[in-house]
Write a protein that holds these residues in place. Structure first.
Motif, short mmCIF file in Angstrom:
data_model
loop_
_atom_site.label_atom_id
_atom_site.label_comp_id
_atom_site.label_asym_id
_atom_site.label_seq_id
_atom_site.Cartn_x
_atom_site.Cartn_y
_atom_site.Cartn_z
N GLY A 209 -10.69 15.11 8.62
CA GLY A 209 -10.91 14.39 7.38
C GLY A 209 -10.22 14.99 6.17
O GLY A 209 -10.44 14.55 5.04
N ALA A 210 -9.36 16.01 6.40
CA ALA A 210 -8.66 16.64 5.27
C ALA A 210 -7.70 15.67 4.60
O ALA A 210 -7.45 15.76 3.40
N PHE A 211 -7.17 14.74 5.38
CA PHE A 211 -6.27 13.72 4.82
C PHE A 211 -6.86 12.36 5.12
O PHE A 211 -6.97 11.95 6.28
N ASP A 212 -7.27 11.66 4.07
CA ASP A 212 -7.91 10.35 4.22
C ASP A 212 -6.84 9.26 4.19
O ASP A 212 -6.34 8.90 3.13
N LEU A 213 -6.51 8.74 5.36
CA LEU A 213 -5.46 7.74 5.47
C LEU A 213 -5.84 6.44 4.77
O LEU A 213 -4.97 5.68 4.33
N SER A 214 -7.13 6.19 4.64
CA SER A 214 -7.58 4.94 4.00
C SER A 214 -7.38 4.96 2.49
O SER A 214 -7.55 3.94 1.83
N LYS A 215 -7.00 6.12 1.92
CA LYS A 215 -6.82 6.23 0.47
C LYS A 215 -5.34 6.31 0.07
O LYS A 215 -5.02 6.65 -1.06
N VAL A 216 -4.44 6.02 1.00
CA VAL A 216 -3.01 6.08 0.70
C VAL A 216 -2.61 4.83 -0.08
O VAL A 216 -2.88 3.70 0.35
N THR A 217 -1.95 5.03 -1.22
CA THR A 217 -1.53 3.91 -2.05
C THR A 217 -0.04 3.62 -1.85
O THR A 217 0.72 4.46 -1.39
N LYS A 218 0.35 2.42 -2.22
CA LYS A 218 1.76 2.03 -2.11
C LYS A 218 2.63 2.92 -2.99
O LYS A 218 3.74 3.30 -2.60
N PHE A 219 2.12 3.25 -4.16
CA PHE A 219 2.90 4.10 -5.05
C PHE A 219 3.09 5.49 -4.46
O PHE A 219 4.18 6.07 -4.53
N GLU A 220 2.03 6.06 -3.87
CA GLU A 220 2.14 7.39 -3.28
C GLU A 220 3.19 7.42 -2.18
O GLU A 220 3.91 8.42 -2.02
N VAL A 221 3.29 6.34 -1.42
CA VAL A 221 4.30 6.28 -0.36
C VAL A 221 5.70 6.31 -0.97
O VAL A 221 6.59 7.01 -0.47
N LYS A 222 5.90 5.59 -2.06
CA LYS A 222 7.22 5.61 -2.73
C LYS A 222 7.50 6.99 -3.33
O LYS A 222 8.62 7.50 -3.25
N PHE A 223 6.49 7.58 -3.92
CA PHE A 223 6.62 8.93 -4.46
C PHE A 223 6.90 9.92 -3.33
O PHE A 223 7.72 10.84 -3.46
N GLY A 224 6.22 9.72 -2.20
CA GLY A 224 6.43 10.58 -1.04
C GLY A 224 7.84 10.47 -0.50
O GLY A 224 8.43 11.47 -0.06
N ALA A 225 8.40 9.26 -0.53
CA ALA A 225 9.78 9.07 -0.06
C ALA A 225 10.75 9.88 -0.91
O ALA A 225 11.67 10.53 -0.40
N ALA A 226 10.52 9.87 -2.23
CA ALA A 226 11.40 10.63 -3.13
C ALA A 226 11.25 12.13 -2.89
O ALA A 226 12.24 12.88 -2.87
N THR A 227 10.01 12.59 -2.70
CA THR A 227 9.78 14.01 -2.45
C THR A 227 10.37 14.43 -1.11
O THR A 227 10.95 15.51 -0.98
N TYR A 228 10.23 13.58 -0.12
CA TYR A 228 10.79 13.84 1.21
C TYR A 228 12.30 14.06 1.12
O TYR A 228 12.85 15.01 1.69
N LYS A 229 12.96 13.20 0.37
CA LYS A 229 14.41 13.32 0.22
C LYS A 229 14.79 14.54 -0.61
O LYS A 229 15.79 15.20 -0.34
N ALA A 230 13.96 14.85 -1.62
CA ALA A 230 14.25 16.00 -2.47
C ALA A 230 14.15 17.32 -1.71
O ALA A 230 14.76 18.32 -2.10
#
Length: 555
Positions: free
Chosen positions: A216-237
């Protein structure tokens, strides 16, 4: 033949059991035999003889070698002496109790029945898997490994994916092979049966759990669309694209040197990936991963980005629909605004707080913004995640960790009640463009390889319509109209809050001097020193469509 593989009870036995209204020793014996014969995996003669003996069909002596004074269905034979019948009844009670106890044990102890599956799983691991994978030990150098460690497989992989992988129904994980070299020949993984795959999955789940992983350390049900886009940028960075392939805007990008991640959401357990991301070196030394320098919000965004890979129709969480937003308090929001926001934006929202003088660009003038008309999604993201997260200035901190979700909700409530914007700006939509045309800017020039680019998308009515849709409605993180206005003259709802004001795209003199490549660069990367948001996640084709529409606004 029952699925368990043992001899079935005879129809006569089943009929006896079905027709008798009371439960006596014969019922229990027949029921017990049926269960054992259905569950048994042993089809030997010994098993059948034991079953027959249990049902009392073996004549005067049972298979255990004891004389019996009962008939075929367990009733005392006539003429038995009273003392003998009493002893027989006593023995019968012991037998019945033993059978009931054994029956309960068979029904309540499935691990005993699965012992052979675990044995087969261990055989497979020892005979096949250990030749490439490590099953025990601590973190080892990536250069010394021949295949991924299975030490933590029970925590790392999703069961459904693991079974598909073991049965050969998944594409290769390592397109070029696991070893870090220049070979291009992937290792073909052995294929097992469905039953063997299930046995291995069970074994991993029971024996190969990672004690460092918190459920339960990472709650998949609380992932937002914005966080995914932010995550994509961080992943590439973090240069993850150098080794991993991943799907981005419908295209496969990145290098095939390490595990393919385009279906990561079907493969990994998010709690394990989150713990791995906190320090990858804890799992595989010298593995090239360095996510440990990411902040916790960045790490969670990256994990969210990975966990939606290969999951069509993923249901994104919308935090502005959470309980915190149903119990907002403007008074609490005012207190938080004075304690945190007023340092830059000023007590009255005029952008004249004590810290504003040292900032470039200057803080937004909240007094000029009609917050009740701005998208709740945008307000939440810029306050909770900060300016960088929405392509704006890093001067805007992310407040989510400091004031919490209830604090974010309360501040938004206060902003919407307090600041209504400039009336004349709100009524300027549809009016003539401003006389101010050429605007002084300190915008940095794009690199030469961008400046020389021309729009590769052919100009057409359809292209302009597509660009207009982006401009007015669909561009993310916020539609261009919010700052640049419906006419493109810089008089959008948020335009009056920005210093310097947004570009006036209707100024033909100015727009004719800006090359296509410069516009492309600014849209993708933002404009430092201004309020221009970076639209780094927008596909290139859409950027070029947007440029066609922007140029159509020039007079």
């Amino acid at each position: 033949m029952p699925q368990g593989g043992g001899a079935a009870c005879s129809k006569k036995d089943q009929r006896i059991h079905k027709n008798k209204p009371t439960t006596d020793e014969s019922d229990v014996r027949i029921l017990f035999c049926c269960v054992v014969s259905h569950r048994s995996r042993n089809k030997s003669e010994t098993s059948r003889r034991w079953t027959d003996a249990c049902l009392g069909r073996c004549g005067e002596r049972s298979e255990c070698g004891q004389p019996t004074d009962m008939d075929a269905v367990g009733r005392p034979r006539s003429g038995s002496p009273p003392r003998k019948r009493a002893l027989m009844n006593l023995r019968k009670g012991v037998v019945v109790g033993s059978m009931v106890f054994a029956l309960v044990g068979v029904l309540a102890s499935p691990p005993l029945l699965l012992a052979s599956d675990h044995t087969r799983a261990k055989e497979l691991l020892q005979q096949t898997c250990v030749h490439c994978h490590r099953l025990e030990g601590t973190a080892e150098s990536r250069f010394k490994l021949h295949a991924p460690d299975l030490i933590w497989a029970g925590s790392k992989y999703q069961r459904s994916w693991l079974i598909r992988w073991l049965t050969g129904k998944e594409a290769p994980l390592y397109v070029k092979g696991y070893l870090w070299d220049l070979t291009n020949v992937p290792t073909k993984h052995p294929i097992v049966t469905e039953a063997e795959a299930n046995a291995l999955a069970d074994y991993f789940a029971e024996h190969k759990k990672d004690p460092r992983v918190t459920g339960g350390a990472f709650d998949l049900s609380k992932v937002t669309k914005f966080e995914v886009k932010f995550g994509a940028a961080t992943y590439k960075a973090h240069a993850c694209l150098g080794c991993h392939t991943i799907e981005d805007n419908g295209k496969l990008i990145g290098g095939p040197q390490s595990a393919a991640l385009q279906n990561a959401g079907q493969r990994y357990n998010p709690d394990w990936v989150y713990r791995f991301g906190q320090n990858p070196q804890d799992f595989t030394v010298h593995n090239g991963e360095f996510l440990a320098d990411a902040t916790d919000p960045q790490l969670r965004a990256v994990i969210g980005y990975l966990m939606v890979q290969g999951v069509p129709g993923f249901q994104y969480y919308e935090p502005w629909t959470s309980p915190e937003f149903s119990k907002t308090d403007v008074g609490r929001g005012k207190v938080l605004y004075r304690e945190y926001c007023a340092q830059c934006h000023g007590l009255t929202g005029k952008g004249d707080g004590p810290a504003a003088s040292g900032l470039e660009p200057k803080p937004a003038i909240h007094a000029n913004m009609p917050f009740d008309k701005l998208p709740i999604e945008y307000l939440y993201n810029v306050i909770n995640h900060g300016g960088v997260a929405v392509g704006k200035s890093p001067n805007m901190p992310y407040w989510g960790l400091t004031i919490g979700q209830q604090g974010v909700a309360d501040v938004i409530a206060y902003l919407r009640v307090t600041f209504k914007g400039i009336p004349e700006a709100a009524s300027s939509a549809g009016s003539e463009p401003s006389a101010a045309c050429v605007q002084p800017r300190k915008t940095a020039m794009a690199p030469n390889d961008y400046l020389t680019r021309t729009n590769p998308v052919p100009a057409s009515a359809g292209t302009v319509r597509a660009g207009k849709e982006l401009f007015l409605r669909t561009a993310q993180p916020i539609a261009c109209v919010m700052c640049h206005g419906e006419q493109g003259d810089g008089k959008g709802l948020m335009g009056g809050a920005l210093v310097p004001p947004p570009r006036n795209f209707t100024c033909g003199e100015m727009m004719s001097e800006i090359p296509d490549g410069q516009l492309f660069w600014i849209i993708k990367n933002g404009s430092p020193g201004t309020g221009m948001t970076a639209f780094g996640g927008m596909p290139d084709e859409q950027v070029w469509q947007l440029i066609h529409y922007i140029r159509s606004l020039a007079k």
